[in-house]
Structures are given as C-alpha cells and as structure tokens.
Design a protein around this motif. Structure first.
Motif, PDB file in Angstrom:
ATOM      1  N   ASN A   1     -11.623  12.518   2.282  1.00  0.00           N
ATOM      2  CA  ASN A   1     -11.932  13.559   1.585  1.00  0.00           C
ATOM      3  C   ASN A   1     -10.666  14.223   0.729  1.00  0.00           C
ATOM      4  OD1 ASN A   1     -14.648  13.390   1.565  1.00  0.00           O
ATOM      5  ND2 ASN A   1     -14.579  14.295   3.609  1.00  0.00           N
ATOM      6  N   PRO A   2     -10.544  14.541  -0.453  1.00  0.00           N
ATOM      7  CA  PRO A   2      -9.126  15.139  -0.831  1.00  0.00           C
ATOM      8  C   PRO A   2      -9.011  16.460  -0.235  1.00  0.00           C
ATOM      9  CG  PRO A   2     -10.668  14.915  -2.706  1.00  0.00           C
ATOM     10  CD  PRO A   2     -11.271  14.040  -1.614  1.00  0.00           C
ATOM     11  N   ILE A   3      -7.921  17.118  -0.196  1.00  0.00           N
ATOM     12  CA  ILE A   3      -7.813  18.413   0.617  1.00  0.00           C
ATOM     13  C   ILE A   3      -7.203  19.203  -0.430  1.00  0.00           C
ATOM     14  CG2 ILE A   3      -6.775  19.671   2.202  1.00  0.00           C
ATOM     15  CD1 ILE A   3      -6.327  17.001   3.954  1.00  0.00           C
ATOM     16  N   PRO A   4      -8.011  20.189  -0.926  1.00  0.00           N
ATOM     17  CA  PRO A   4      -7.640  20.977  -2.056  1.00  0.00           C
ATOM     18  C   PRO A   4      -6.548  22.115  -1.774  1.00  0.00           C
ATOM     19  CG  PRO A   4     -10.146  21.461  -1.215  1.00  0.00           C
ATOM     20  CD  PRO A   4      -9.421  20.810  -0.274  1.00  0.00           C
ATOM     21  N   GLY A   5      -5.533  22.102  -2.772  1.00  0.00           N
ATOM     22  CA  GLY A   5      -4.160  22.623  -2.837  1.00  0.00           C
ATOM     23  C   GLY A   5      -3.174  21.991  -2.143  1.00  0.00           C
ATOM     24  N   THR A   6      -3.242  20.603  -2.199  1.00  0.00           N
ATOM     25  CA  THR A   6      -2.285  19.887  -1.635  1.00  0.00           C
ATOM     26  C   THR A   6      -1.957  18.866  -2.509  1.00  0.00           C
ATOM     27  OG1 THR A   6      -3.935  18.095  -0.927  1.00  0.00           O
ATOM     28  CG2 THR A   6      -3.322  19.797   0.793  1.00  0.00           C
ATOM     29  N   GLU A   7      -2.045  19.053  -3.986  1.00  0.00           N
ATOM     30  CA  GLU A   7      -1.592  18.321  -4.877  1.00  0.00           C
ATOM     31  C   GLU A   7       0.153  18.432  -5.323  1.00  0.00           C
ATOM     32  OE1 GLU A   7      -3.844  20.240  -5.530  1.00  0.00           O
ATOM     33  OE2 GLU A   7      -5.640  19.616  -6.682  1.00  0.00           O
ATOM     34  N   LYS A   8       0.568  17.375  -5.445  1.00  0.00           N
ATOM     35  CA  LYS A   8       2.062  17.040  -5.722  1.00  0.00           C
ATOM     36  C   LYS A   8       2.275  16.415  -7.009  1.00  0.00           C
ATOM     37  CE  LYS A   8       3.752  17.341  -1.090  1.00  0.00           C
ATOM     38  NZ  LYS A   8       2.509  17.211  -0.343  1.00  0.00           N
ATOM     39  N   GLN A   9       3.152  16.955  -7.646  1.00  0.00           N
ATOM     40  CA  GLN A   9       3.420  16.357  -9.083  1.00  0.00           C
ATOM     41  C   GLN A   9       4.759  15.422  -9.185  1.00  0.00           C
ATOM     42  OE1 GLN A   9       1.440  18.819 -12.176  1.00  0.00           O
ATOM     43  NE2 GLN A   9       2.786  17.890 -13.707  1.00  0.00           N
ATOM     44  N   PHE A  10       4.890  14.313  -9.657  1.00  0.00           N
ATOM     45  CA  PHE A  10       6.061  13.603  -9.971  1.00  0.00           C
ATOM     46  C   PHE A  10       6.232  13.149 -11.476  1.00  0.00           C
ATOM     47  CE2 PHE A  10       4.729  12.967  -5.580  1.00  0.00           C
ATOM     48  CZ  PHE A  10       5.723  12.962  -4.879  1.00  0.00           C
ATOM     49  N   ASN A  11       7.436  13.552 -11.967  1.00  0.00           N
ATOM     50  CA  ASN A  11       7.990  12.900 -12.991  1.00  0.00           C
ATOM     51  C   ASN A  11       8.122  11.568 -12.986  1.00  0.00           C
ATOM     52  OD1 ASN A  11       7.539  15.367 -14.447  1.00  0.00           O
ATOM     53  ND2 ASN A  11       9.366  16.191 -13.734  1.00  0.00           N
ATOM     54  N   VAL A  12       7.254  10.748 -13.403  1.00  0.00           N
ATOM     55  CA  VAL A  12       7.625   9.069 -13.126  1.00  0.00           C
ATOM     56  C   VAL A  12       7.061   8.400 -14.638  1.00  0.00           C
ATOM     57  CG1 VAL A  12       7.405   8.974 -10.726  1.00  0.00           C
ATOM     58  CG2 VAL A  12       5.232   8.837 -12.107  1.00  0.00           C
ATOM     59  N   ASP A  13       7.429   7.459 -14.918  1.00  0.00           N
ATOM     60  CA  ASP A  13       6.868   6.506 -15.981  1.00  0.00           C
ATOM     61  C   ASP A  13       6.334   5.226 -15.820  1.00  0.00           C
ATOM     62  OD1 ASP A  13       9.284   5.207 -15.607  1.00  0.00           O
ATOM     63  OD2 ASP A  13       9.856   5.138 -17.555  1.00  0.00           O
ATOM     64  N   LEU A  14       6.188   5.043 -14.315  1.00  0.00           N
ATOM     65  CA  LEU A  14       5.727   3.844 -13.652  1.00  0.00           C
ATOM     66  C   LEU A  14       4.882   4.198 -12.595  1.00  0.00           C
ATOM     67  CD1 LEU A  14       6.188   0.805 -14.537  1.00  0.00           C
ATOM     68  CD2 LEU A  14       8.102   1.127 -12.674  1.00  0.00           C
ATOM     69  N   VAL A  15       3.485   3.758 -12.350  1.00  0.00           N
ATOM     70  CA  VAL A  15       2.827   3.669 -11.352  1.00  0.00           C
ATOM     71  C   VAL A  15       2.417   2.560 -10.827  1.00  0.00           C
ATOM     72  CG1 VAL A  15       0.709   4.542 -10.386  1.00  0.00           C
ATOM     73  CG2 VAL A  15       1.834   5.976 -11.922  1.00  0.00           C
ATOM     74  N   LEU A  16       3.017   1.938  -9.789  1.00  0.00           N
ATOM     75  CA  LEU A  16       2.705   0.720  -9.105  1.00  0.00           C
ATOM     76  C   LEU A  16       2.011   0.501  -8.220  1.00  0.00           C
ATOM     77  CD1 LEU A  16       6.393  -0.877  -9.013  1.00  0.00           C
ATOM     78  CD2 LEU A  16       4.687  -0.703 -11.080  1.00  0.00           C
ATOM     79  N   LEU A  17       0.658  -0.173  -8.275  1.00  0.00           N
ATOM     80  CA  LEU A  17      -0.510  -0.206  -7.362  1.00  0.00           C
ATOM     81  C   LEU A  17      -0.487  -1.544  -6.466  1.00  0.00           C
ATOM     82  CD1 LEU A  17      -3.391   0.287  -9.466  1.00  0.00           C
ATOM     83  CD2 LEU A  17      -2.104   1.925  -8.266  1.00  0.00           C
ATOM     84  N   ALA A  18       0.040  -1.065  -5.232  1.00  0.00           N
ATOM     85  CA  ALA A  18       0.246  -2.261  -4.106  1.00  0.00           C
ATOM     86  C   ALA A  18      -0.923  -2.008  -3.155  1.00  0.00           C
ATOM     87  CB  ALA A  18       1.705  -2.315  -3.446  1.00  0.00           C
ATOM     88  N   VAL A  19      -2.222  -2.011  -3.612  1.00  0.00           N
ATOM     89  CA  VAL A  19      -3.233  -1.918  -2.772  1.00  0.00           C
ATOM     90  C   VAL A  19      -4.325  -3.180  -2.426  1.00  0.00           C
ATOM     91  CG1 VAL A  19      -3.472   0.489  -3.667  1.00  0.00           C
ATOM     92  CG2 VAL A  19      -4.597  -1.386  -4.843  1.00  0.00           C
ATOM     93  N   GLY A  20      -3.295  -4.403  -2.439  1.00  0.00           N
ATOM     94  CA  GLY A  20      -3.937  -5.064  -1.881  1.00  0.00           C
ATOM     95  C   GLY A  20      -4.265  -6.440  -2.821  1.00  0.00           C
ATOM     96  N   LEU A  21      -4.386  -7.632  -2.387  1.00  0.00           N
ATOM     97  CA  LEU A  21      -4.606  -8.753  -3.219  1.00  0.00           C
ATOM     98  C   LEU A  21      -5.977  -9.164  -3.017  1.00  0.00           C
ATOM     99  CD1 LEU A  21      -1.275 -10.591  -2.271  1.00  0.00           C
ATOM    100  CD2 LEU A  21      -1.869  -9.426  -4.513  1.00  0.00           C
ATOM    101  N   MET A  22      -6.697  -9.994  -3.949  1.00  0.00           N
ATOM    102  CA  MET A  22      -7.717 -10.878  -3.656  1.00  0.00           C
ATOM    103  C   MET A  22      -7.441 -12.408  -4.077  1.00  0.00           C
ATOM    104  SD  MET A  22     -10.281  -9.370  -6.712  1.00  0.00           S
ATOM    105  CE  MET A  22      -9.670  -8.734  -8.385  1.00  0.00           C
ATOM    106  N   PRO A  23      -8.227 -13.282  -3.343  1.00  0.00           N
ATOM    107  CA  PRO A  23      -8.018 -14.691  -3.885  1.00  0.00           C
ATOM    108  C   PRO A  23      -8.330 -14.947  -5.084  1.00  0.00           C
ATOM    109  CG  PRO A  23      -9.178 -14.522  -1.726  1.00  0.00           C
ATOM    110  CD  PRO A  23      -9.296 -12.755  -2.496  1.00  0.00           C
ATOM    111  N   ASP A  24      -7.451 -15.773  -5.829  1.00  0.00           N
ATOM    112  CA  ASP A  24      -8.031 -16.180  -7.115  1.00  0.00           C
ATOM    113  C   ASP A  24      -8.949 -17.540  -6.993  1.00  0.00           C
ATOM    114  OD1 ASP A  24      -8.242 -17.326  -9.849  1.00  0.00           O
ATOM    115  OD2 ASP A  24      -6.221 -17.107 -10.516  1.00  0.00           O
ATOM    116  N   TYR A  25     -10.171 -17.103  -6.955  1.00  0.00           N
ATOM    117  CA  TYR A  25     -11.249 -18.066  -6.504  1.00  0.00           C
ATOM    118  C   TYR A  25     -11.803 -18.703  -7.974  1.00  0.00           C
ATOM    119  CZ  TYR A  25     -13.846 -14.165  -7.680  1.00  0.00           C
ATOM    120  OH  TYR A  25     -14.649 -12.978  -8.273  1.00  0.00           O
ATOM    121  N   THR A  26     -11.347 -18.311  -9.169  1.00  0.00           N
ATOM    122  CA  THR A  26     -11.941 -18.515 -10.264  1.00  0.00           C
ATOM    123  C   THR A  26     -12.382 -20.024 -10.490  1.00  0.00           C
ATOM    124  OG1 THR A  26     -10.160 -18.248 -11.566  1.00  0.00           O
ATOM    125  CG2 THR A  26     -11.538 -16.511 -11.718  1.00  0.00           C
TER     126      THR A  26
END
Ligand SMILES: Cc1cc2nc3c(=O)[nH]c(=O)nc-3n(C[C@H](O)[C@H](O)[C@H](O)COP(=O)(O)OP(=O)(O)OC[C@H]3O[C@@H](n4cnc5c(N)ncnc54)[C@H](O)[C@@H]3O)c2cc1C
Ligand code: FES
Length: 505
Positions: free
Chosen positions: A350-375
């Motif tokens: 659960n998100p904890i209120p009041g703990t937000e932090k802001q970053f000046n960025v132009d890129l958000v990279l998601l490295a949250v896992g892969l899934m097999p290319d089963y197509t």
C-alpha cells in the motif's frame, strides 16, 4: 535540432554505415545505413510515434525490437510497419499513423511485388539469440540442412546490446562482453555452408504449407519454409507497469533504451528514473551513465535489491540512489515525460501517504521483468501452460525440449525466462534432439546431450539465485504419457505426423 548521437563511449566504438537521408513528414532526416528508422528519429529528438485513438494523447515507443507495436508507421506507402526494426533507407518516405490506416494502399505486400519462394530444409531455427545461435552451430557441425532466421539486422538477440562482462562459466563465455560474444558466434555461423542465415527475416506463422517468413532486406521475399523439424528461440518481451501517465513518450522498456544507446549509439534521453533493481535495472543504469545519460534514481518496490550486489554497488558508487520499498506512481509532462513521482510502499504494497518524491527526468525506464515471446508457438498450436516462475505462458515440453507438436522444439527465454548460459545450453540440447529425430545423431551425440542435461539440472540450476527458474522449468516438463497424448491429438489435428518429425514434408 537536438543531436542525441553518442560520439564517444568507454566500451563501444560505433561503426556507422554510409550517411543517407529520408523524408519524415516533409522533413529531411539524416541517418546511417544499417540503423533503424526509429534510431535516426530519436537522434533528432522525435519521441512520439502514435496517438491514442480517442483522446489523441501522444505515445512513445516501448520495446525497440519489434514486439510491442507502439511504433507502427507508414513507410513508402506501406502501413503498420514497425520502424524500430525497419532499416532507414535513402529516399524513403516515413509517416507516423494517426489512427488505423486504410487497407486501400498499393504496397508491395498487396500487389504481389514480393517474390514468394519455397525452401525445403530439414531444420528451421527461428531466432538468432544465444539459444538460436547455439542450435544453429550444432546443426552446422552435424551437417544438417538447416536455416536460421532472425528479424533483427544483426544476430545475437539480447547479447548485442550488453556492454557488461557476462557472469557464468568460462565454457559459456563468462567474463566476455555480450556484444563480443554475439559478434564471434555470428561470424562462426555466417561461415557455415549448410546453415544459411536470413537476417531482417520475421517468421510470421505456421500454415498448412509450411512456416511463413517475410524477409524485408536486402531483397523483400516471402519464404515458405518446409522444414522437417523446427526450433523456436524467439526470446522474450518486456513487461509494462501500471501508473498514471504510463503512456507518455519517454516511458520505455529498459531493453528498448539499451537498443538505442548500445546498438545504435543514440541517447534515449538526458536524465532517467529506472524502475526495478533486478540485474536488468542495475545493468541498464550503469550503461546509461556510460552513454552520458544522468540517472536520478533506481526504485524498487521490494525491500531488498533484486539483482547482484556487485551491479548495485557499481551504480551506488557512481552516486545513483536506490530507493527500496518505493515505486513510480506518476509521470508528468505534456508531449513527453518531464517529471516522475515515486512513493514509498508498505509491506502489504500500500502506498504510504506523504512519502512522494519528485524527479526532473525525461526518461522512465521499466525494468520490471520479461515474459517469454510465445506468440508463434501459440499460433502453431502448442499446448501452453502458465508458469509464473518463468514469466508467464510457456509451451509444455519434454526434458529434451520437444513441445506438444512432434518435431517442434523450444529453447532459451521463449521456453521460460532464465539467462544466456541456459539459453546456449538449451539451444544445443534442442538441436541434438532434432538431430536425433532427423536421423543425424549417434551414440556420442546422445551422450553429449545427457552431459549437458546433467550439468544444467545438477550443477548450474542448483545455485540459489536460479532456484525460481529451476522450479519453473520443472513445472513446464510433462510426463511421457501426457506428452504421448498431446502428440496423438496434435497429429490428429494435422500438426506433426505419425512419421514424426515430418512436420511439413
Ligand atoms: C540487461 C540484461 C542483462 C543481461 N545480463 C546477462 C548476463 O550477464 N548473463 C547471462 O547469462 N544472461 C544475461 N541476460 C539474459 C540473456 O541476455 C537472455 O536470457 C538471453 O539473451 C536469452 O537468449 P534467447 O536466445 O532465448 O533470446 P534472445 O536473446 O532474446 O534472442 C531472441 C532472438 O529471436 C529473434 N526473433 C524473435 N521473434 C522472431 C520471429 N518471429 N522471427 C524471427 N526472429 C525472431 C529476435 O530478433 C532475437 O534476435 C541479460 C539480459 C538483459 C536484458
Ligand atoms: S514494435 Fe517498435 S517499439 Fe515495439
């Protein structure tokens, strides 16, 4: 005009091809032969490649390897072209699509300008990453009449964008850099007389006549392969993540950013937030710094680092904070990411209120896992199983990597997410299994397969770090009786034949 090209890099010296120009929506854009259209567009700062159908929100590209469809554009009148794998060509006309394209185009796919040819081979290998390359090299040594197809312009799969030294045993290139391994293996296979390589060649489906492969370059061709056995080594796709404005241009897969900076020498942005502290997130953070991109932070929702300590230590030493128990909750910006907000999460996520932090960025990279290319496996009719330890849906298989369609094998990340060492080994095991069915094997070869299996299961996969994958791979293997039943059904449905492995001959 921004120039995002990387002209000096501590590890890679980019070999750019001849300078060419193409027309992008009325504007002349400089490119280099051998690079993708998207790389050339990113180099001049274009980050939007489509718009949402209803609210016309700008959207960026995500995977950069032809897997996500977020870059579909019209190229020389042909709509729905993935410009992340389509090479830039002199004088081409490129237009981004605003909504679904019309079918009334006069492109080469519709007016039969593409030559259709048939090719009878004993073995077709789909995908030229570590698994496919080792399968192809094994087939080459055994003298099997085979073919290797890969949709990329260069062979090597994930390896070509890895600048770090690989972990793993010396027998499997431990200590060498990924792109160097790819170059060496590609050279070896390109010399093989019995395994021709088709690059820029996408296997698009199994049909009653054979396996359809469209070759885009250098000469467009539609090849119908009629193989007696097939090994599918199509690798993996990156996962997305839910958060506010996750469709803004600048939010992309970590592997997508790697392709731009390590393959094409183009910086994906100026400052990044990396989401996920597994090996991929940590390695990409380091590679961003090498490419001259600042890294604001790495965030990880778990309360411990997911990847190897050595990779984490490197990025922390270079001043990048790692926020554990945090995740991204919002990206902000009008045309592309300008800021990102992270927040702390408790043990119950659960998100904890009041703990937000802001970053000046132009890129958000998601490295949250892969899934097999089963197509293509799923389209072929393989029996699939959900195995969360392997990243999602995978085909059920025997210990020797034969799927529920007799004569159709799977190896590498397409068989379940693991790593390059196991992909190399599985590629060879699958090739030996196919060779056995095709009548090329002898006792020595079968002993070699047992040795590989013994190493894989009783040594390599015994390490605690790969425990999860070991459990998953065991779950995907079915008993002999169950597989016999699958094969019977498969043959009754016209897939495979009683004279297995004659899938298409
Ligand atoms: C950042 C990062 C760091 C890593 N570091 C390490 C490490 O240090 N050590 C290690 O052992 N592993 C590492 N890995 C993991 C390793 O790279 C992968 O597990 C490995 O590349 C999987 O090999 P593969 O052959 O199964 O698939 P891939 O390497 O993904 O190759 C799949 C190939 O199939 C082709 N393809 C896909 N679909 C089609 C189609 N329909 N038609 C034709 N071709 C197709 C693709 O173009 C691609 O070339 C890392 C991965 C990442 C992302
Ligand atoms: S298909 Fe082109 S970015 Fe994913």
């Amino acid at each position: 005009m921004s120039d995002r090209r990387i002209w000096s890099h501590p590890i890679i010296s980019f070999k750019r091809g001849k300078r060419i120009f193409f027309n992008f929506e009325g504007r002349l854009v400089e490119a280099y032969e051998g690079e993708s259209i998207i790389a050339a567009l990113y180099a001049i700062g274009v980050a939007t490649f489509s718009w949402s159908p209803r609210f016309k929100r700008p959207r960026g590209a995500f995977c950069m390897i032809g897997k996500c469809s977020s870059c579909l554009s019209t190229v020389n009148g042909v709509p729905n072209t993935r410009i992340c794998v389509e090479l830039a060509k002199e004088g081409a006309f490129i237009e981004r699509q605003r909504g679904p394209p019309s079918m009334g185009f006069e492109g080469p796919l519709f007016n039969n300008q593409v030559e259709k040819v048939e090719a009878a081979v004993d073995l077709l290998i789909i995908g030229g990453g570590p698994a496919g390359l080792h399968a192809a090299l094994t087939a080459s040594v055994l003298g099997i009449k085979a073919a290797l197809v890969d949709e990329g312009a260069r062979l090597g799969g994930q390896l070509i964008k890895q600048t770090h030294k690989f972990f793993g045993t010396r027998d499997y290139y431990g200590g060498a850099r990924g792109f160097e391994i790819a170059e060496k293996l590609s050279e070896n296979i390109e010399e093989s007389p019995n395994v021709p390589v088709y690059r820029n060649a996408t296997a698009y489906g199994f049909f009653s006549e054979g396996v359809g492969v469209i070759v885009r370059y250098p000469k467009p061709m539609n090849i119908v392969f009629k193989p007696r056995a097939v090994i599918v080594c199509t690798g993996a796709m990156e996962r997305g993540l839910e958060f506010e404005n996750n469709d803004l241009p600048g939010v992309m897969g970590a592997g997508g950013a790697q392709t731009l900076m390590n393959r094409y020498g183009v910086r994906p942005g100026d400052k990044a937030l990396v989401v996920g502290s597994g090996n991929v997130g940590l390695i990409v953070s380091y590679q961003l710094l090498q490419a001259g991109v600042k890294v604001g932070a790495v965030v990880e929702i778990a309360h411990s680092i997911g990847g190897w300590f050595v990779h984490a230590a490197k990025v922390v030493r270079l001043g990048v904070p790692i926020y554990l128990g945090h995740s991204i909750v919002r990206a902000m910006g009008s045309e592309r990411v300008e800021e990102a907000v992270i927040q702390a999460f408790d043990g119950e996520m659960n998100p904890i209120p009041g703990t937000e932090k802001q970053f000046n960025v132009d890129l958000v990279l998601l490295a949250v896992g892969l899934m097999p290319d089963y197509t293509i496996l799923s389209q072929a009719g393989c029996v699939m199983k959900w195995v969360s330890e392997l990243g999602g849906l995978v085909p059920v298989r025997t210990m020797y990597l034969e799927t529920s369609i007799p004569g159709l094998y799977v190896a590498g990340d397409a068989a379940g997410i693991e790593e390059a060492t196991t992909a190399f080994i599985e590629g060879e095991i699958a090739a030996i299994s196919a060779a056995e069915k095709l009548g090329y094997a002898n006792a020595d070869l079968l002993r070699r397969r047992e040795k590989l299996l013994d190493f894989l299961w009783n040594e390599y996969r015994q390490a605690p770090v790969v425990e999860r994958a070991r459990v998953g791979k065991l779950k995907a293997i079915v008993s002999e009786e169950e597989m016999e039943e699958h094969w019977r059904r498969s043959i009754a449905n016209g897939l495979g034949s009683p004279r297995s492995p004659h899938i298409f001959q």
